[in-house]
Design a protein around this motif. Structure first.
Motif, PDB file in Angstrom:
ATOM      1  N   GLY A 106      40.496  -9.490 -38.783  1.00 47.05           N
ATOM      2  CA  GLY A 106      40.280  -8.644 -39.955  1.00 47.05           C
ATOM      3  C   GLY A 106      40.470  -9.351 -41.286  1.00 47.05           C
ATOM      4  N   VAL A 107      40.805 -10.628 -41.259  1.00 47.12           N
ATOM      5  CA  VAL A 107      41.039 -11.367 -42.503  1.00 47.12           C
ATOM      6  C   VAL A 107      39.724 -11.580 -43.254  1.00 47.12           C
ATOM      7  CG1 VAL A 107      42.030 -13.459 -43.525  1.00 47.12           C
ATOM      8  CG2 VAL A 107      43.077 -12.440 -41.493  1.00 47.12           C
ATOM      9  N   GLY A 108      38.629 -11.771 -42.526  1.00 45.92           N
ATOM     10  CA  GLY A 108      37.322 -11.892 -43.179  1.00 45.92           C
ATOM     11  C   GLY A 108      36.982 -10.635 -43.970  1.00 45.92           C
ATOM     12  N   ARG A 109      37.308  -9.480 -43.416  1.00 44.91           N
ATOM     13  CA  ARG A 109      37.090  -8.214 -44.146  1.00 44.91           C
ATOM     14  C   ARG A 109      37.915  -8.179 -45.427  1.00 44.91           C
ATOM     15  NH1 ARG A 109      34.479  -3.951 -42.200  1.00 44.91           N
ATOM     16  NH2 ARG A 109      33.733  -4.040 -40.064  1.00 44.91           N
ATOM     17  N   LEU A 110      39.146  -8.678 -45.333  1.00 48.49           N
ATOM     18  CA  LEU A 110      39.991  -8.714 -46.533  1.00 48.49           C
ATOM     19  C   LEU A 110      39.395  -9.634 -47.593  1.00 48.49           C
ATOM     20  CD1 LEU A 110      43.572  -8.934 -44.926  1.00 48.49           C
ATOM     21  CD2 LEU A 110      42.500  -6.931 -45.981  1.00 48.49           C
ATOM     22  N   LEU A 111      38.917 -10.806 -47.171  1.00 46.10           N
ATOM     23  CA  LEU A 111      38.295 -11.731 -48.130  1.00 46.10           C
ATOM     24  C   LEU A 111      37.048 -11.117 -48.751  1.00 46.10           C
ATOM     25  CD1 LEU A 111      38.536 -15.357 -46.690  1.00 46.10           C
ATOM     26  CD2 LEU A 111      39.187 -14.610 -48.975  1.00 46.10           C
TER      27      LEU A 111
END
Length: 160
Positions: A106-111
């Protein structure tokens, strides 16, 4: 099924002391995309672009994904560009990269949310980017976010 990102991952603007790690991530990104490695001196060139000592603020933005232990797990860079057809600016995301062990959390979504927030903060109506056609996982990720593809081929022409 991807697990949600830990709330302790932080997306923030890069700082000068982050540049050595950002350059390492850029080199990993180049390997991943089967591209040439960055030329020597990239940290210095990025420092001049991101943190100019005087004059107007930089157009280039670099956001980093910081893991709970403080390590940088990814980055995204973007800058305002112009659309002749629309007669206005938009935000061009040049890079988005996460370390292999960070993907699917989910870090890509945060970025991407941070890039979207940056575009809105600048008053820009949309974001554009590209990804290699062979990168099916990235294409699926972007499609799940609601992004749409445009069929184009990118060219590069050296001037020196």
């Amino acid at each position: 099924m991807p697990t949600p990102a830990s709330p302790s991952f932080t997306i923030r603007p890069a700082r000068p002391e982050d540049l050595p790690r950002v350059v390492e991530l850029i080199a990993e990104h180049a390997v991943y995309e089967k591209a040439d490695p960055p030329a020597p001196g990239l940290a210095d060139r990025l420092a001049a672009l991101l943190f100019p000592p005087s004059g107007p603020p930089s157009r280039l933005r670099c956001l980093v994904a910081q893991a709970p232990d403080g390590a940088l797990a990814g980055y995204s860079t973007c800058a305002p560009e112009l659309s002749t057809w629309e007669g206005r600016e938009y935000l061009f995301m040049d890079c988005l990269y996460l370390t292999e062990e960070t993907r699917g959390q989910g870090v890509g979504r945060l970025l991407m949310a941070a890039v979207r927030t940056e575009a809105a903060r600048l008053g820009l109506p949309h974001i554009e980017w590209q990804t290699p056609t062979w990168n099916e996982s990235a294409r699926r990720f972007y499609t799940r976010l609601g992004a749409t593809e445009k069929d184009k081929t990118r060219y590069t022409l050296r001037t020196t």
